[in-house]
Design a protein around this motif. Structure first.
Motif, PDB file in Angstrom:
ATOM      1  N   SER A  32       0.808  -1.221   0.000  1.00 14.31           N
ATOM      2  CA  SER A  32       0.000   0.000   0.000  1.00 14.31           C
ATOM      3  C   SER A  32       0.837   1.266   0.000  1.00 14.31           C
ATOM      4  O   SER A  32       0.302   2.362  -0.065  1.00 14.31           O
ATOM      5  CB  SER A  32      -0.925   0.006   1.219  1.00 14.31           C
ATOM      6  OG  SER A  32      -0.167  -0.071   2.399  1.00 14.31           O
ATOM      7  N   ASP A 283      -4.643   1.945  -3.228  1.00 13.61           N
ATOM      8  CA  ASP A 283      -3.908   3.075  -2.649  1.00 13.61           C
ATOM      9  C   ASP A 283      -2.555   3.260  -3.336  1.00 13.61           C
ATOM     10  O   ASP A 283      -2.056   4.382  -3.472  1.00 13.61           O
ATOM     11  CB  ASP A 283      -3.676   2.850  -1.153  1.00 13.61           C
ATOM     12  CG  ASP A 283      -4.986   2.855  -0.379  1.00 13.61           C
ATOM     13  OD1 ASP A 283      -5.991   3.301  -0.952  1.00 13.61           O
ATOM     14  OD2 ASP A 283      -5.001   2.395   0.774  1.00 13.61           O
ATOM     15  N   GLU A 286      -3.091   5.215  -6.432  1.00 13.17           N
ATOM     16  CA  GLU A 286      -3.401   6.598  -6.078  1.00 13.17           C
ATOM     17  C   GLU A 286      -2.133   7.379  -5.733  1.00 13.17           C
ATOM     18  O   GLU A 286      -1.951   8.533  -6.152  1.00 13.17           O
ATOM     19  CB  GLU A 286      -4.373   6.632  -4.894  1.00 13.17           C
ATOM     20  CG  GLU A 286      -5.778   6.193  -5.235  1.00 13.17           C
ATOM     21  CD  GLU A 286      -6.700   6.248  -4.028  1.00 13.17           C
ATOM     22  OE1 GLU A 286      -6.261   6.754  -2.971  1.00 13.17           O
ATOM     23  OE2 GLU A 286      -7.847   5.784  -4.128  1.00 13.17           O
ATOM     24  N   GLU A 287      -1.239   6.748  -4.976  1.00 17.74           N
ATOM     25  CA  GLU A 287      -0.039   7.446  -4.532  1.00 17.74           C
ATOM     26  C   GLU A 287       0.847   7.835  -5.704  1.00 17.74           C
ATOM     27  O   GLU A 287       1.475   8.905  -5.699  1.00 17.74           O
ATOM     28  CB  GLU A 287       0.735   6.579  -3.545  1.00 17.74           C
ATOM     29  CG  GLU A 287       0.010   6.422  -2.215  1.00 17.74           C
ATOM     30  CD  GLU A 287       0.948   5.983  -1.104  1.00 17.74           C
ATOM     31  OE1 GLU A 287       2.167   6.021  -1.328  1.00 17.74           O
ATOM     32  OE2 GLU A 287       0.449   5.625  -0.034  1.00 17.74           O
TER      33      GLU A 287
END
Length: 817
Positions: A32, A283, A286-287
């Protein structure tokens, strides 16, 4: 020499300092924080998993496993070590062969694979086809839909398996029931594993209440390589264990206990998902999007844009001065640099603002979901091939338009869609392109060039093809047809029956097509059944002789498809019975494999209960009688006495068992009888042996050969083999002893007929015959009815073969009605 070197070595067993807690392997999974996690697994867990599952799934030296999973994934370890530690055979194949498609089915059948471990997504993409050797399917990786259970649990032991990498491949299992109408549970834990469903206070929740799954037991990983903080977060002390050092792993998966003790998987507690068997943390995507200097907000979701096909969708809010199209291109390039292909979003959507909940959080449910995906197109497809491919791409990839420089995988394509693409190319362009070639030419222009090359090679044969397609180009065909007792007419005859222009028939045989028929036409499966059959049963022929008039009604099904969808088959059979009634039949015979696909006709009888339709026969009584007559004939032709024969019964289902009983009743007792059935248990064969001695009066030697996919030597010691199985090429022709005779009623044949003919022509030391064909004592005529367009669609050699067949020779199952 090697022998000398070996002789110089010590005969003392080496001292091993390996212990169960030593590291067995490290494997990386998605993380993540933008970095994959190296998960450390010990020998103890892997040994426990393999030994437990070998026993549970009955993997042994007769088992055959096909390795379908990449060694970069931990599930491949199960395939490898389950085979090596049980003495089973492990088959390796090219990636192209193990992708879902007809090539995979052919591979499974050729090697008589008994155990398969596919991802759920891959299993759902496998085309329909019979795989008689396949006993056990261990599927996992994502949620198992009910329709998959209905299809595969019918003829195989289908297990829905669950387990994270951190708990050594697999933790729970559930044997699926074909009658299930809901998503199957993931079952119960294997030995040496425990599963808890807990609330946020780590308290056990009641039955039926949703909680988070935690796994405990000896199979847990040590933790993550050089990630002490993350290890401490995910691997926590087990409060329910009496062992002080015991830990449990927080899976992040939501589940609940059912009243029967099984566990129902309900999805993720966080934003981690599984797509096509890959574990993905949204995630992480997204990062990476956040690292772009012009992006102010980013959200990534997974959505089923079309049923069963989950897609990754990325949303971004950007600075007002940024051009949307250029930002999308930059983000896609950025993601390609950082992520593997399966994590690249199918669509990147730039919004002015994100929808919000009252709490201020992004309302993920209100994000716009595209029904199709658009992108900028600057160069449209030019050639006919490019346009045809682009049309298929648009449908598969849900794109509004395709650029001729687009790449299939850049637009969201993946291996499962590539399999579907190959199927559609064959249907639309009449071209068979290998998956390897498609993977290597994934851009539209390259794919079009590869297909044009194949089409060009095929066109070189067009002059020959034109000369051999269609009866109108071959005068010799008409000359031969005029002398034959078999006639071919091009017309639909059901209306002529109804109007009384054609006399009623006495009986009907319902039949189906062999899959080899496709190679004799220019049609795909879909075109054949839609244009020729109109997707309904048709009257294909009528035989007439002193015994009466017999019609054959052909189903729009191939032999390999009969066991795939029972409900669909029953529906077609009822339609066939209704046609049989219209044309006057009093009795209808279910031929070939249809009885075994319908519980020996009982499923059809149940369906037509209380309806006035013709009587049904499976044809087994007549078939069995014809096998005995064939045994008598082959003995007579060879000048041999059955009392001196060592008889092998290969297959003891309905036909084999009845043939055995009838042989003992009608013929002298052979010197010995060996019983072998790859589906039956030894206990059943022992009961049969006792019955032969005590009830049927057989006093000579009876041997039992244990079930096996590879025939043992005892079979090849026989002098007369009677085949009644459905396993193709079970007998190895090269192993047959000189003087062996075979009477075979198997469908397909239990030996390679081409190899047998070759050996007969070269050595003349074996003899074989069909077991289930009869010949009328008086000549019969046969009229074959084909659609008017058939002359342009069927190879002339097939038509010639039809008129050369002796209409007085008739399959016994057809004759029984």
């Amino acid at each position: 020499s090697e022998a000398k070197l070996i002789a110089e070595q010590s005969v003392t067993a080496p001292i091993s300092r390996v212990c169960p807690d030593n590291l067995a392997y490290a494997i990386y999974t998605s993380g993540s924080t933008g970095l994959p996690k190296g998960t450390l697994l010990a020998h103890r867990g892997l040994c426990s998993l393999i030994s437990t599952q070998i026993a549970h799934f009955q993997i042994n030296s007769n088992s055959r496993l096909l390795q379908t999973l990449s060694i970069s994934g931990d599930a491949s370890l199960w395939e490898i070590f389950a085979a090596l530690l049980s003495g089973a055979a492990l088959y390796l194949a090219d990636k192209e062969q193990t992708l879902p498609g007809q090539e995979l089915i052919d591979l499974l059948n050729k090697n008589q694979i008994t155990v398969l471990c596919p991802a759920i997504r891959a299993l759902s993409a496998v085309p329909e086809g019979e795989i008689p050797s396949l006993e056990t399917i261990l599927a996992g990786g994502e949620t198992c839909p009910p329709e998959l259970v209905a299809r595969w649990a019918k003829n195989h032991n289908l297990y829905n398996c669950y387990g994270p990498t951190e708990a050594t491949v697999c933790t729970t299992y559930f044997k699926c029931d074909v009658n299930m109408s809901r998503t199957p549970p993931i079952g119960k834990p294997f030995a040496n594993a425990k599963v808890y469903i807990l609330d946020k206070y780590l308290q056990a929740v009641p039955i039926g209440v949703v909680g988070e799954m935690y796994i405990s037991g000896i199979a847990l990983a040590r933790g993550y390589l050089n990630r002490a903080e993350l290890t401490a977060e995910k691997f926590i002390p087990d409060p329910f264990s009496q062992t002080p050092s015991q830990r449990m792993y927080r899976t992040g998966d939501l589940a609940k206990y059912l009243v029967d003790g099984n566990i129902q998987f309900l999805g993720r507690a966080d934003h981690q998902i599984k797509i096509r068997g890959f574990r993905i943390e949204l995630d992480e995507i997204e990062e990476i999007i956040f690292t772009h200097p012009d992006v102010t907000e980013a959200v990534v979701i997974a959505e089923e844009v079309t049923p069963g096909d989950k897609q990754i969708l990325a949303y971004a809010v950007a600075n007002t001065l940024v051009k949307e199209s250029s930002l999308v291109d930059e983000l896609r390039s950025l993601l390609k640099l950082k992520l593997p292909p399966f994590m690249i979003p199918s669509e990147i959507i730039v919004l002015d603002v994100f929808p919000r909940l009252l709490s201020g959080k992004v309302d993920r449910r209100s994000l716009p979901i595209p029904t199709s995906f658009s992108h900028e197109v600057s160069s449209l497809p030019i050639t006919g091939t490019e346009k045809a491919i682009a049309s298929i791409w648009k449908d598969l990839l849900k794109k509004e338009a395709i650029d001729r420089n687009d790449d299939f995988f850049d637009l969201g394509g993946h291996s499962m869609l590539m399999v579907e693409l190959a199927s559609q190319l064959k249907s639309v362009l009449k071209v068979n392109v290998g998956l390897r070639s498609l993977f290597e030419s994934s851009s539209l222009t390259k794919m079009a060039s590869a297909i044009d090359e194949v089409l060009a090679k095929n066109s070189n044969k067009s002059d020959v093809d034109d000369a051999t397609k269609g009866v109108n180009v071959d005068k010799r065909f008409f000359e031969e047809a005029a002398k034959s007792l078999t006639k071919i007419e091009h017309r639909e005859i059901l209306p002529l029956f109804i109007s009384g222009e054609i006399a009623k028939v006495d009986a009907v045989a319902i039949d189906y097509l062999p899959i080899t028929f496709l190679s004799d036409t220019s049609l795909s499966r879909e075109q054949l059944f839609s244009t020729w059959f109109n997707n309904k049963p048709i009257i294909s022929e009528i035989r007439e002789g002193s015994l009466g008039r017999l019609a054959t009604i052909m189903l729009p099904r191939f032999d390999l498809e009969l066991h795939a969808n029972k409900d669909s088959l029953i529906k077609l059979l009822v339609e066939g019975l209704e046609i049989a009634k219209q044309i006057g039949a009093k009795v209808v015979s279910l031929t070939g494999l249809i009885p075994s696909a319908t519980n020996y006709g009982q499923a059809l009888v149940d369906e037509i209960k209380d309806r006035e339709l013709p009587a049904i026969t499976t044809g087994h009584a007549v078939t069995t009688a014809s096998v005995i007559m064939s045994i008598e004939k082959i003995l007579k032709e060879s000048g041999r006495d059955i009392r001196k024969e060592r008889v092998i019964f290969l297959g003891l289902g309905s036909i084999g068992l009845t043939t055995l009983r009838l042989m003992l009743k009608c013929l002298p007792s052979p010197e010995s009888i060996t019983l072998c059935d790859i589906y039956s248990k030894v206990a059943m064969l022992k009961e049969l042996k006792a019955q032969m001695k005590e009830q049927w009066g057989f006093e000579n030697e009876v041997n039992i050969v244990e079930s096996s996919k590879i025939l043992p030597q005892e079979i090849y010691n026989g002098s007369l083999i009677i085949g009644a199985t459905n396993v193709e090429n079970l007998i190895e022709v090269s192993k047959l002893k000189a003087g062996t005779m075979i009477v075979d009623d198997s469908a397909p044949h239990c030996f390679d007929t081409n190899l047998a003919l070759k050996r007969f022509n070269q050595q003349s030391d074996i003899l074989f015959t069909e077991g289930g064909t009869l010949e009328s004592p008086k000549a019969m005529t046969r009229t074959i009815y084909l659609p008017s367009q058939a002359s342009e669609l069927i190879d002339i050699s097939l038509l010639r073969a039809m008129i050369r067949m002796n209409p007085s020779e008739i399959p016994s199952s057809n004759f029984s009605s």
